[in-house]
Design a protein around this motif. Structure first.
Motif, short mmCIF file in Angstrom:
data_model
loop_
_atom_site.label_atom_id
_atom_site.label_comp_id
_atom_site.label_asym_id
_atom_site.label_seq_id
_atom_site.Cartn_x
_atom_site.Cartn_y
_atom_site.Cartn_z
N VAL A 146 0.82 -1.22 0.00
CA VAL A 146 0.00 0.00 0.00
C VAL A 146 0.85 1.27 0.00
N THR A 147 2.17 1.11 0.06
CA THR A 147 3.08 2.25 0.12
C THR A 147 3.68 2.50 -1.25
N SER A 148 3.80 3.76 -1.62
CA SER A 148 4.46 4.12 -2.86
C SER A 148 5.89 4.56 -2.56
N GLY A 149 6.69 4.75 -3.63
CA GLY A 149 7.98 5.38 -3.46
C GLY A 149 9.19 4.51 -3.68
N VAL A 150 10.34 5.00 -3.19
CA VAL A 150 11.64 4.42 -3.51
C VAL A 150 11.76 2.98 -3.02
N VAL A 151 12.16 2.11 -3.94
CA VAL A 151 12.56 0.75 -3.59
C VAL A 151 13.81 0.43 -4.39
N LEU A 152 14.77 -0.25 -3.75
CA LEU A 152 16.08 -0.47 -4.35
C LEU A 152 16.29 -1.95 -4.63
N PHE A 153 16.73 -2.24 -5.86
CA PHE A 153 17.02 -3.61 -6.28
C PHE A 153 18.49 -3.73 -6.68
N ALA A 154 19.10 -4.87 -6.37
CA ALA A 154 20.40 -5.21 -6.95
C ALA A 154 20.14 -5.87 -8.30
N ARG A 155 20.92 -5.50 -9.28
CA ARG A 155 20.74 -6.05 -10.62
C ARG A 155 21.47 -7.37 -10.80
N GLU A 156 22.42 -7.64 -9.92
CA GLU A 156 23.13 -8.91 -9.92
C GLU A 156 23.30 -9.38 -8.49
N LEU A 157 23.36 -10.69 -8.32
CA LEU A 157 23.43 -11.25 -6.97
C LEU A 157 24.69 -10.81 -6.23
N PHE A 203 22.34 9.07 -2.78
CA PHE A 203 21.07 9.62 -2.29
C PHE A 203 20.03 9.50 -3.39
N THR A 204 18.90 8.88 -3.06
CA THR A 204 17.83 8.67 -4.03
C THR A 204 16.53 9.22 -3.46
N GLU A 205 15.78 9.92 -4.30
CA GLU A 205 14.52 10.52 -3.85
C GLU A 205 13.44 10.30 -4.89
N ALA A 206 12.23 10.02 -4.41
CA ALA A 206 11.05 9.93 -5.27
C ALA A 206 10.05 10.98 -4.80
N ALA A 207 9.83 11.97 -5.62
CA ALA A 207 8.85 13.00 -5.26
C ALA A 207 7.46 12.38 -5.22
N PRO A 208 6.64 12.74 -4.25
CA PRO A 208 5.28 12.17 -4.20
C PRO A 208 4.48 12.60 -5.42
N GLY A 209 3.70 11.68 -5.98
CA GLY A 209 2.87 11.99 -7.14
C GLY A 209 1.61 12.73 -6.76
N ALA A 210 0.85 13.10 -7.76
CA ALA A 210 -0.38 13.86 -7.52
C ALA A 210 -1.36 13.10 -6.64
N ASP A 211 -1.35 11.76 -6.74
CA ASP A 211 -2.29 10.98 -5.93
C ASP A 211 -1.99 11.07 -4.45
N PHE A 212 -0.75 11.41 -4.09
CA PHE A 212 -0.42 11.53 -2.67
C PHE A 212 -1.11 12.73 -2.04
N TRP A 213 -1.41 13.75 -2.82
CA TRP A 213 -2.04 14.96 -2.29
C TRP A 213 -3.56 14.93 -2.45
N ALA A 214 -4.11 13.79 -2.90
CA ALA A 214 -5.52 13.73 -3.25
C ALA A 214 -6.46 13.91 -2.07
N ALA A 215 -5.99 13.69 -0.85
CA ALA A 215 -6.85 13.86 0.33
C ALA A 215 -7.07 15.32 0.69
N LEU A 216 -6.28 16.21 0.09
CA LEU A 216 -6.34 17.63 0.41
C LEU A 216 -7.03 18.40 -0.69
N ASP A 217 -7.64 19.55 -0.33
CA ASP A 217 -8.18 20.40 -1.38
C ASP A 217 -7.01 21.07 -2.10
N PRO A 218 -7.23 21.62 -3.29
CA PRO A 218 -6.10 22.13 -4.09
C PRO A 218 -5.23 23.15 -3.36
N ALA A 219 -5.85 24.05 -2.60
CA ALA A 219 -5.07 25.08 -1.92
C ALA A 219 -4.19 24.45 -0.84
#
Length: 267
Positions: free
Chosen positions: A59-70, A233-249
């Motif tokens: 249920v959580t969005s955002g940064v997840v890190l994978f190794a490409r080789e073992l 350092f890796t960052e994922a900005a929250p998408g528009a759906d993360f702010w959907a509980a708030l009114d636009p202002a």
């Protein structure tokens, strides 16, 4: 274009010869999903083998890190196990009154139906202001804890610490940054709910939620041994759906507060 190709192209944050960092969408597991698909299975079906260095909830969005080789996987997982990886999550609650900074030091246990809970009765949780002579671990203006004598003696317990900082507060909602010092299953979700500030839309604590769970893996910092040990350092900005509980202002105000957020020294 396969589903994995689309996710990989649209959600890729960073990639080199060793790692792939994705901005995971809500509703997709990292791995091990029984009935639905997950990222590891999707990648394998498309001919790519990935090794998760950690997991975040479905249920959580955002940064997840994978190794490409073992060969890169072991060092990354050891960093998570040793708690040298810095993690920051964004959480939106439908509450007010969260302190500017705080530490939640509450042991976890597993109860009925494999549900994660605090290893004590809710009534025994206490909030201690730092200025009353009670210092929170690593600083923090408020400490939520439970006396050792009140911790359940009959179950296995897992010491767990989460540091939180208030970013923005509106008429009904609060935006928090949460840093889990320990990395237990559902830790942030359970810690916030048991101190009276549950994450909005969390199915663990809200019956039949009609929105997404407003928890987002925002930032991750780790050491790249294959790149001279440099701190990444890796960052994922929250998408528009993360702010959907708030009114636009309010959504604009919360996003602006996040853009200007500077972590307090004690945080």
């Amino acid at each position: 274009m396969t589903e994995w190709t689309r996710v990989r192209e649209e959600r890729r944050i960073f990639e080199d010869e060793a790692v792939l960092a994705l901005d995971k969408p809500v509703g997709v597991s990292v791995m091990g999903e029984r009935h639905d698909t997950d990222l590891v299975t999707m990648a394998r079906a498309a001919g790519e083998e990935l090794f998760p260095a950690h997991r975040i909830d479905k249920v959580t969005s955002g940064v997840v890190l994978f190794a490409r080789e073992l060969r890169f996987h072991g060092d990354l997982t050891r960093q998570f196990n040793r708690r040298t990886v810095e993690k920051a999550y964004l959480a939106l609650t439908r509450t007010r009154g969260v302190p500017e900074t705080a530490t939640i030091d509450l042991p976890l246990s597993v109860g009925r139906k494999n549900r994660v809970r605090i290893a004590a009765n809710r009534a025994d949780i206490v909030a201690l202001p730092a200025d009353a002579g009670h210092s929170a671990p690593d600083g923090g203006g408020m400490l939520w804890t439970v006396p050792a004598a009140k911790t359940f003696p009959h179950v296995r317990t897992y010491p767990s610490i989460t540091r939180i900082a208030r970013v923005w507060q509106g008429d009904q909602h609060t935006l928090l940054v949460a840093r889990p010092v320990s990395g237990r299953r559902h830790q942030i979700r359970v810690h916030l709910a048991w101190i009276g500030h549950p994450i909005e839309g969390d199915p663990l604590f809200e019956r039949a939620p009609v929105t997404r769970t407003f928890l987002h893996s925002w930032q991750l910092a780790y050491d790249a041994a294959w790149d001279g040990g440099r701190r990444r350092f890796t960052e994922a900005a929250p998408g528009a759906d993360f702010w959907a509980a708030l009114d636009p202002a309010e959504a604009a105000a919360a996003a602006a507060a996040l853009a200007g957020f500077t972590a307090p020294a004690a945080f």
